[in-house]
Design a protein around this motif. Structure first.
Motif, PDB file in Angstrom:
ATOM      1  N   LEU A  19      -3.833   0.940  -3.856  1.00  0.00           N
ATOM      2  CA  LEU A  19      -4.742   0.049  -3.037  1.00  0.00           C
ATOM      3  C   LEU A  19      -4.413  -1.447  -3.008  1.00  0.00           C
ATOM      4  CD1 LEU A  19      -8.088   1.361  -4.901  1.00  0.00           C
ATOM      5  CD2 LEU A  19      -6.980   2.289  -3.070  1.00  0.00           C
TER       6      LEU A  19
ATOM      7  N   ILE B 276       0.893  -1.056  -0.196  1.00  0.00           N
ATOM      8  CA  ILE B 276       0.050   0.058  -0.096  1.00  0.00           C
ATOM      9  C   ILE B 276       1.086   1.146  -0.067  1.00  0.00           C
ATOM     10  CG2 ILE B 276      -1.854  -1.101   1.251  1.00  0.00           C
ATOM     11  CD1 ILE B 276      -0.935   0.463   3.649  1.00  0.00           C
TER      12      ILE B 276
ATOM     13  N   VAL C 187      -4.606   1.405  -8.126  1.00  0.00           N
ATOM     14  CA  VAL C 187      -4.484   2.767  -7.767  1.00  0.00           C
ATOM     15  C   VAL C 187      -5.593   3.599  -7.768  1.00  0.00           C
ATOM     16  CG1 VAL C 187      -1.983   2.790  -7.868  1.00  0.00           C
ATOM     17  CG2 VAL C 187      -3.352   3.793  -9.793  1.00  0.00           C
TER      18      VAL C 187
ATOM     19  N   GLU D 214      -1.470  12.719  -7.767  1.00  0.00           N
ATOM     20  CA  GLU D 214      -1.313  11.848  -6.726  1.00  0.00           C
ATOM     21  C   GLU D 214      -2.268  10.577  -6.685  1.00  0.00           C
ATOM     22  OE1 GLU D 214      -2.149  14.693  -3.397  1.00  0.00           O
ATOM     23  OE2 GLU D 214      -0.327  15.500  -3.381  1.00  0.00           O
ATOM     24  N   SER D 215      -1.639   9.386  -6.356  1.00  0.00           N
ATOM     25  CA  SER D 215      -2.603   8.399  -6.404  1.00  0.00           C
ATOM     26  C   SER D 215      -2.331   7.693  -5.092  1.00  0.00           C
ATOM     27  CB  SER D 215      -2.580   7.569  -7.536  1.00  0.00           C
ATOM     28  OG  SER D 215      -1.302   7.163  -7.879  1.00  0.00           O
ATOM     29  N   GLU D 216      -3.425   6.620  -4.722  1.00  0.00           N
ATOM     30  CA  GLU D 216      -3.064   5.819  -3.710  1.00  0.00           C
ATOM     31  C   GLU D 216      -2.790   4.348  -4.085  1.00  0.00           C
ATOM     32  OE1 GLU D 216      -2.829   6.503  -0.330  1.00  0.00           O
ATOM     33  OE2 GLU D 216      -3.204   8.461  -0.677  1.00  0.00           O
TER      34      GLU D 216
ATOM     35  N   SER E 246       1.438   5.557  -1.775  1.00  0.00           N
ATOM     36  CA  SER E 246       1.134   6.598  -2.397  1.00  0.00           C
ATOM     37  C   SER E 246       2.093   6.660  -3.454  1.00  0.00           C
ATOM     38  CB  SER E 246       0.773   7.983  -1.716  1.00  0.00           C
ATOM     39  OG  SER E 246       1.788   8.232  -1.027  1.00  0.00           O
TER      40      SER E 246
END
Length: 141
Positions: A62, A36, A87, A58-60, A38
């Motif tokens: 997942l 996990i 993401v 920006e992205s996370e 960013s």
């Protein structure tokens, strides 16, 4: 099998850093058990596509999974990894596919690796698929 948790820091390339971590542990093969974090300007290649999609901003992360295969010590450019991730961008839109080079960590990437010191992962052409596919071999020596 030995587990190895690690944190990647801002600016590190996700794929390159995972391969370097496996190599630094004296291994040539590993699986990503969990990941996990960013990214900034994520790059994901969809199934059948030739080029990755650039997800700007920006992205996370997942989820992150796959195999990490590296050449023997001294062969830093011999990566044989196959990583997938999902993401979410800042709007919550989710994208998933192959992790392409150039995915830079934004704040953190927290990853749990399963190191396989007795094994080597390589990629060889497979006539049935037309792609370089995983070949698993016992590590010599």
């Amino acid at each position: 099998m030995k587990t190895f948790p690690l944190r990647l820091k801002p600016g590190q390339d996700l794929r390159e850093s995972l391969e370097a971590a496996v190599r630094e542990q004296g291994c040539q093969a590993a699986f990503v058990l969990s990941g996990i974090g960013s990214l900034v300007d994520a790059r994901i290649r969809f199934a059948g596509a030739n080029e990755p999609l650039l997800i700007r901003g920006e992205s996370e992360i997942l989820s992150l999974s796959g195999t990490v295969g590296v050449g023997a010590a001294g062969n830093a450019g011999q990566g044989h990894s196959h990583l997938h991730m999902a993401v979410a961008n800042a709007k919550g839109e989710v994208f998933g596919g192959h992790v392409a080079p150039g995915c830079r960590v934004r704040t953190t990437a927290e990853v749990l690796l399963a190191l396989l010191p007795e094994w080597v992962f390589t990629r060889e052409a497979d006539a049935a698929t037309g792609y370089a596919e995983l070949v698993v071999k016992p590590r010599e020596g």
